[in-house]
Design a protein around this motif. Structure first.
Motif, PDB file in Angstrom:
ATOM      1  N   LEU A 211      12.646  69.718  25.775  1.00  0.00           N
ATOM      2  CA  LEU A 211      11.260  70.311  26.027  1.00  0.00           C
ATOM      3  C   LEU A 211      11.148  71.129  27.516  1.00  0.00           C
ATOM      4  N   ALA A 212      11.323  72.519  27.598  1.00  0.00           N
ATOM      5  CA  ALA A 212      11.302  73.042  28.881  1.00  0.00           C
ATOM      6  C   ALA A 212      10.300  74.276  28.964  1.00  0.00           C
ATOM      7  N   PRO A 213       8.772  73.630  29.245  1.00  0.00           N
ATOM      8  CA  PRO A 213       7.922  74.702  29.284  1.00  0.00           C
ATOM      9  C   PRO A 213       7.710  75.551  30.811  1.00  0.00           C
ATOM     10  N   HIS A 214       7.246  76.801  30.834  1.00  0.00           N
ATOM     11  CA  HIS A 214       7.258  77.334  32.149  1.00  0.00           C
ATOM     12  C   HIS A 214       6.064  76.675  32.790  1.00  0.00           C
ATOM     13  N   GLY A 215       6.027  76.226  34.142  1.00  0.00           N
ATOM     14  CA  GLY A 215       4.896  75.825  34.979  1.00  0.00           C
ATOM     15  C   GLY A 215       5.252  75.646  36.363  1.00  0.00           C
ATOM     16  N   GLY A 216       4.002  75.717  37.199  1.00  0.00           N
ATOM     17  CA  GLY A 216       4.316  75.554  38.477  1.00  0.00           C
ATOM     18  C   GLY A 216       4.833  76.460  39.213  1.00  0.00           C
ATOM     19  N   GLU A 217       4.688  77.947  38.639  1.00  0.00           N
ATOM     20  CA  GLU A 217       5.175  79.076  39.685  1.00  0.00           C
ATOM     21  C   GLU A 217       3.853  79.990  39.867  1.00  0.00           C
ATOM     22  N   LEU A 218       3.206  80.405  38.862  1.00  0.00           N
ATOM     23  CA  LEU A 218       1.980  81.348  39.264  1.00  0.00           C
ATOM     24  C   LEU A 218       0.899  80.519  39.504  1.00  0.00           C
ATOM     25  N   LEU A 219       0.906  79.128  39.106  1.00  0.00           N
ATOM     26  CA  LEU A 219       0.031  78.258  39.329  1.00  0.00           C
ATOM     27  C   LEU A 219       0.577  77.171  40.009  1.00  0.00           C
ATOM     28  N   HIS A 232       5.128  66.551  28.048  1.00  0.00           N
ATOM     29  CA  HIS A 232       6.241  65.822  28.113  1.00  0.00           C
ATOM     30  C   HIS A 232       7.641  66.481  28.445  1.00  0.00           C
ATOM     31  N   ALA A 233       7.465  67.458  29.563  1.00  0.00           N
ATOM     32  CA  ALA A 233       8.656  68.210  29.899  1.00  0.00           C
ATOM     33  C   ALA A 233       9.883  67.417  30.398  1.00  0.00           C
ATOM     34  N   ASP A 234      11.080  67.925  29.757  1.00  0.00           N
ATOM     35  CA  ASP A 234      12.474  67.558  30.429  1.00  0.00           C
ATOM     36  C   ASP A 234      12.964  68.152  31.587  1.00  0.00           C
ATOM     37  N   ARG A 235      12.550  69.371  31.504  1.00  0.00           N
ATOM     38  CA  ARG A 235      12.734  70.492  32.422  1.00  0.00           C
ATOM     39  C   ARG A 235      11.611  71.491  32.616  1.00  0.00           C
ATOM     40  N   LEU A 236      11.462  71.902  33.809  1.00  0.00           N
ATOM     41  CA  LEU A 236      10.214  72.878  34.192  1.00  0.00           C
ATOM     42  C   LEU A 236      10.907  74.135  34.233  1.00  0.00           C
ATOM     43  N   ASP A 250       7.658  63.315  43.911  1.00  0.00           N
ATOM     44  CA  ASP A 250       8.321  61.981  43.712  1.00  0.00           C
ATOM     45  C   ASP A 250       8.219  61.368  42.225  1.00  0.00           C
ATOM     46  N   ARG A 251       7.213  61.629  41.499  1.00  0.00           N
ATOM     47  CA  ARG A 251       6.977  61.605  39.925  1.00  0.00           C
ATOM     48  C   ARG A 251       8.158  61.943  39.417  1.00  0.00           C
ATOM     49  N   VAL A 252       8.232  63.634  39.446  1.00  0.00           N
ATOM     50  CA  VAL A 252       9.150  64.490  38.715  1.00  0.00           C
ATOM     51  C   VAL A 252      10.602  64.055  39.011  1.00  0.00           C
ATOM     52  N   VAL A 253      10.903  63.767  40.267  1.00  0.00           N
ATOM     53  CA  VAL A 253      12.285  63.291  40.540  1.00  0.00           C
ATOM     54  C   VAL A 253      12.335  61.847  40.014  1.00  0.00           C
ATOM     55  N   GLU A 254      11.484  60.976  39.949  1.00  0.00           N
ATOM     56  CA  GLU A 254      11.689  59.602  39.200  1.00  0.00           C
ATOM     57  C   GLU A 254      12.053  59.629  37.963  1.00  0.00           C
ATOM     58  N   LYS A 255      11.370  60.786  37.310  1.00  0.00           N
ATOM     59  CA  LYS A 255      11.139  60.980  35.891  1.00  0.00           C
ATOM     60  C   LYS A 255      12.549  61.770  35.279  1.00  0.00           C
ATOM     61  N   GLY A 256      13.290  62.248  36.461  1.00  0.00           N
ATOM     62  CA  GLY A 256      14.657  62.915  36.234  1.00  0.00           C
ATOM     63  C   GLY A 256      14.292  64.383  35.332  1.00  0.00           C
ATOM     64  N   ILE A 257      13.051  64.982  35.865  1.00  0.00           N
ATOM     65  CA  ILE A 257      12.629  66.405  35.251  1.00  0.00           C
ATOM     66  C   ILE A 257      13.358  67.292  36.139  1.00  0.00           C
TER      67      ILE A 257
END
Length: 356
Positions: A211-219, A232-236, A250-257
């Motif tokens: 699961l690889a949605p776009h996010g965290g660039e323009l917003l 439930h993104a696996d990659r962003l 830290d949460r993203v790192v912990e979840k391995g995203i």
């Protein structure tokens, strides 16, 4: 069967005291279909069919872009749509895919996951299923001919109705064992409600797709949070602005995203003022898994190798740090375990060479 890696080109060591980045094995995880087209191919196909291209795609290429407001994004999307219009035959599609593979191989790419929204091409190619069949066949052919591993991520368009996304998620699930490895969500993340696409992502999730949605660039970080919690993104796709919220990072790192960072396009679209402002060092220091990507080389004028070269120059990255980024790209990919192991060994070998 695992993909058997091959050397992209005989390494030509530079005289700068650095190792040659084109010889560094890497995976490319953020490349859009039409956006991967060579500029020369765009001009040739447009001339063949008498298609008039805007100056921004001819004499003023690469175009000056900005996504700071809706008008700027509309111009970007318009140029993308014009470029897509030159793809009119099966041979055009096969050529695009083959050339994308060649360009990645030249830059040291050993694994490529190319992202496509079949609904954007369905009218010309007999529907979304027929077009997906064509793309997957072209990908398999290019992978064999060029000698790099390749796979497809099917992406929905967030400017269209979430029900359309469900249709594409079911399509992706149908091809989950035939070359489609993931499901994404692209276009202007300021449009619509990201959470409305959660049902489509549940379909893809049940099929075992990445699961690889776009996010965290323009917003900013809130967009990342929604992608993590609702989709439930696996990659962003991008995800770079998660750096603005240390707790979320830290949460993203912990979840391995993993983060699919595209620094040149970030600057071109006005997310950051210059390449030194892209917070790559902060993300690396936090332990984030990062895969550098080119996004849309046709519009940004910069391919995979340039992402590594510009980040090396902007942040004075060492070869060890660049190798770490390449390793992250391999780990974040959907290549099989044997392929990953082989590529990681190649990266170690690259580091073992003396710099020029």
């Amino acid at each position: 069967m695992p993909f058997e890696t091959v050397a992209a080109q005989p390494p030509q060591e530079p005289s700068s005291g650095h190792r040659d980045l084109t010889a560094l094995p890497k995976a490319h995880l953020h490349l859009h279909f039409t956006g991967s087209m060579r500029h020369g191919t765009l001009l040739e196909l447009a001339e063949r069919d008498g298609i008039s291209l805007p100056d921004a795609l001819v004499t003023e290429w690469p175009p000056t872009l900005s996504a700071a407001d809706e008008k700027g994004w509309f111009r970007f999307q318009r140029l993308y749509d014009v470029a897509r219009s030159v793809l009119r035959t099966e041979a055009d599609v096969r050529r695009l895919v083959h050339e994308a593979a060649e360009d990645d191989q030249r830059d040291g790419g050993r694994w490529l996951e190319i992202q496509v929204d079949p609904s954007g091409y369905a009218a010309k190619f007999g529907g979304i299923t027929a077009f997906t069949d064509l793309v997957l066949d072209a990908v398999a052919e290019a992978s064999r001919d060029v000698g790099i591993g390749m796979a497809v991520v099917i992406a929905a368009n967030r400017t269209r109705h979430p029900l359309d996304a469900r249709t594409l998620a079911r399509l992706a699930a149908q091809y989950a064992d035939r070359g489609v490895v993931g499901f994404g969500l692209s276009n202007d993340e300021r449009r619509g409600r990201t959470a409305d696409f959660a049902p489509a992502f549940r379909i893809a999730e049940r099929a075992g797709l990445l699961l690889a949605p776009h996010g965290g660039e323009l917003l900013g970080p809130d967009s990342v949070r929604t992608c993590v919690e609702e989709l439930h993104a696996d990659r962003l796709g991008h995800g770079v602005r998660v750096a603005e919220d240390p707790a979320l990072l830290d949460r993203v790192v912990e979840k391995g995203i993993a983060l699919e960072l595209c620094p040149v396009s970030n600057v071109a679209l006005g997310v950051y003022s210059d390449l030194t402002s892209v917070p790559l060092p902060e993300l690396m220091a936090a332990g984030a898994q990062i895969a550098l990507g080119a996004d849309d080389p046709l519009l940004f004028g910069s391919r995979l190798g340039a992402q590594y070269a510009t980040m090396r120059a902007a942040h004075e990255l060492t070869d060890e740090q660049l190798a770490s980024l390449a390793r992250s790209s391999i780990h974040a990919s959907r290549a099989d375990d044997a392929t990953k192991a082989g590529l990681l060994t190649e990266i170690d070998a690259w580091l073992g060479r003396m710099p020029g």
